[in-house]
Write an enzyme that holds these catalytic residues in place. Structure first.
Site, mmCIF file in Angstrom:
data_model
loop_
_atom_site.group_PDB
_atom_site.id
_atom_site.type_symbol
_atom_site.label_atom_id
_atom_site.label_comp_id
_atom_site.label_asym_id
_atom_site.label_seq_id
_atom_site.Cartn_x
_atom_site.Cartn_y
_atom_site.Cartn_z
ATOM 1 N N HIS A 34 0.778 -1.184 0.031
ATOM 2 C CA HIS A 34 -0.252 -0.050 -0.059
ATOM 3 C C HIS A 34 0.915 1.056 -0.007
ATOM 4 O O HIS A 34 1.588 1.477 1.201
ATOM 5 C CB HIS A 34 -0.764 -0.197 1.290
ATOM 6 C CG HIS A 34 -1.607 -1.278 1.306
ATOM 7 N ND1 HIS A 34 -2.857 -1.339 0.527
ATOM 8 C CD2 HIS A 34 -1.377 -2.405 2.094
ATOM 9 C CE1 HIS A 34 -3.342 -2.608 0.787
ATOM 10 N NE2 HIS A 34 -2.684 -3.233 1.754
ATOM 11 N N THR A 35 1.228 1.747 -1.229
ATOM 12 C CA THR A 35 2.206 2.729 -1.315
ATOM 13 C C THR A 35 1.795 4.134 -0.618
ATOM 14 O O THR A 35 2.786 4.830 -0.025
ATOM 15 C CB THR A 35 2.616 2.891 -2.842
ATOM 16 O OG1 THR A 35 1.341 3.292 -3.488
ATOM 17 C CG2 THR A 35 3.145 1.769 -3.502
ATOM 18 N N CYS A 36 0.776 4.321 -0.473
ATOM 19 C CA CYS A 36 0.222 5.664 0.295
ATOM 20 C C CYS A 36 0.688 5.668 1.568
ATOM 21 O O CYS A 36 1.238 6.779 2.099
ATOM 22 C CB CYS A 36 -1.080 5.905 -0.137
ATOM 23 S SG CYS A 36 -1.814 6.181 -1.730
ATOM 24 N N ASP A 37 0.689 4.532 2.112
ATOM 25 C CA ASP A 37 1.374 4.348 3.532
ATOM 26 C C ASP A 37 2.356 3.743 3.915
ATOM 27 O O ASP A 37 2.838 3.590 5.112
ATOM 28 C CB ASP A 37 -0.061 3.847 4.598
ATOM 29 C CG ASP A 37 -1.314 4.474 4.238
ATOM 30 O OD1 ASP A 37 -1.115 5.779 4.461
ATOM 31 O OD2 ASP A 37 -2.412 3.993 4.022
#
Length: 192
Positions: free
Chosen positions: A123-126
């Site tokens: 989960h690249t955003c986090d």
């Protein structure tokens, strides 16, 4: 009173200050645990063999593989200033009926095979990496019930640990090979 003149930055300089310098993965090695503030969920920590194998695999990756893993987890090939960003490593969620070793699964062997086929998820955003519980699947596939105990044979345990490291490495490299990122790495060169 003396006042300082405002600092004028070029877009590339500002981007480097905010996002860190661009990295192309060609030369500089880095250590994930020295770069990021790493958190691990309790489920991941509880599977000691998986956790140990994960860090052994990551720490022994070639430089370009580490940069690929960075892209997979964060979506960019830029290192932040040390310890300024979080990165979470978690055990990938599996519904109880799909877990290897579960009494509710149709077949523990089928559940183990399904789990072994899964690829780590990011989960690249986090900056979150979810790792499937390959250890439990391998132990189940070897004919043992992980809830009742592990094999007593040191040779069998060594073989399972070696198989775990190879499987984990292969799946991480598969994930890396298919990572695309955000496409933000080219921004600084286009701003020039």
């Amino acid at each position: 009173p003396v006042t300082a003149a405002p600092m004028v930055l070029q877009p590339v300089e500002l981007a480097d200050m905010v996002c860190g310098p661009p990295g192309d993965g060609s030369a500089s090695d880095f250590n994930f645990r020295e770069t990021f503030h790493i958190t691990e969920d309790s489920d991941f920590q509880d599977v000691h063999e998986l956790r140990d194998a994960f860090w052994e695999v990551v720490d022994t990756m070639m430089v370009q593989e580490k940069w690929g893993l960075l892209l997979f987890i964060t979506g960019v090939r830029r290192l932040p200033p040390p310890k300024t960003e979080l990165m979470a490593i978690e055990l990938q969620y599996m519904p109880p009926e799909a877990r290897a070793g579960s009494n509710r699964s149709a077949s523990a062997s089928d559940a183990a095979q399904s789990l072994l086929g899964r690829v780590p998820c990011a989960h690249t955003c986090d900056n979150v990496l979810e790792v499937p519980d390959y250890w439990t699947a391998l132990v189940t596939e070897a004919g043992f019930d992980p809830k009742r105990g592990l094999p007593a044979s040191a040779k069998l345990m060594g073989d399972l640990r070696q198989k775990l490291r190879k499987h984990l490495r292969d799946k991480l490299l598969l994930a890396i090979a298919n990572a695309q990122g955000y496409g933000l790495d080219g921004i600084s060169s286009s701003m020039g």
